[in-house]
Design a protein around this motif. Sequence first.
Motif: not given
Length: 247
Positions: A103, A116-117, A151-152, A154, A159, A227-228
């Motif tokens: 993250n 980021d992603c 994805t990050y 989780r 997160n 959603e990432d």
Amino acid sequence: SAFEVEATTSYSEIASTDDNVSVISVGRLGSIVPKDRPSSDAILAMIDSSQRIVRFVIQDLGPYTITSTKIVLPGLSWPKAFLVAIGNALYSRGVDIEMVLTNPNPNDWRYWNGWDCDDVASEIIKAIREEYSNIDYRKLRALVTEKLRLTYIRHDGRNNYADGTPIALHSKHIIVDDTAAYIGSENLYSETTDLTEWGVIIDDAEEVQKIKKQYFDLMWKDSYTGEDVNLQKVMDGIFIQHNDVAE
């Protein structure tokens, strides 16, 4: 401090003591030697052999950056060989790519390199664009939507920990076609940091299925929401130079 998630489960706890399992030890001495990077070559060979899906659990693909910027630290760059291998698998063979990343955490740069992603996805797509002269951009967009899943990490869908600290990830774990897996210390972005690394490749489909079930599947179920990654940001990002370095 941020919690560091490591792939430290003892392989002896996973594999049955009654079975013979093919385990390949791979490593590299980095800048200690002038040329050879055996473990990097082994991981590239694994990715190049993929036909169906490659699953990654890694801190990042991008190099370390100056705090609060996307300016790459001097001497570092994105790992072109790994980006090309992933891009070729995706574009030429239709291989699915699933990737769990750390993250973002601007307050702790030990386990976040600054990307980021969307950035990581853009660099993979950019590698495809640079490798192939006649690019089908509709195909690229479809690949990002259907086959490139980032994805990050989780936990229980969150997160952050209860105190608000982003969950950090420092694993180096790759599963190829659910038949072979790498577990070790090699960060894929260390192509330019050139560190000494070591790990093992489990070359046994039955045992890799156990690793996948006990480790990757549980993480993916908790982490992936779809959603990432923003399709438009990814496609816009392929025209951005992410290798800008500090002078």
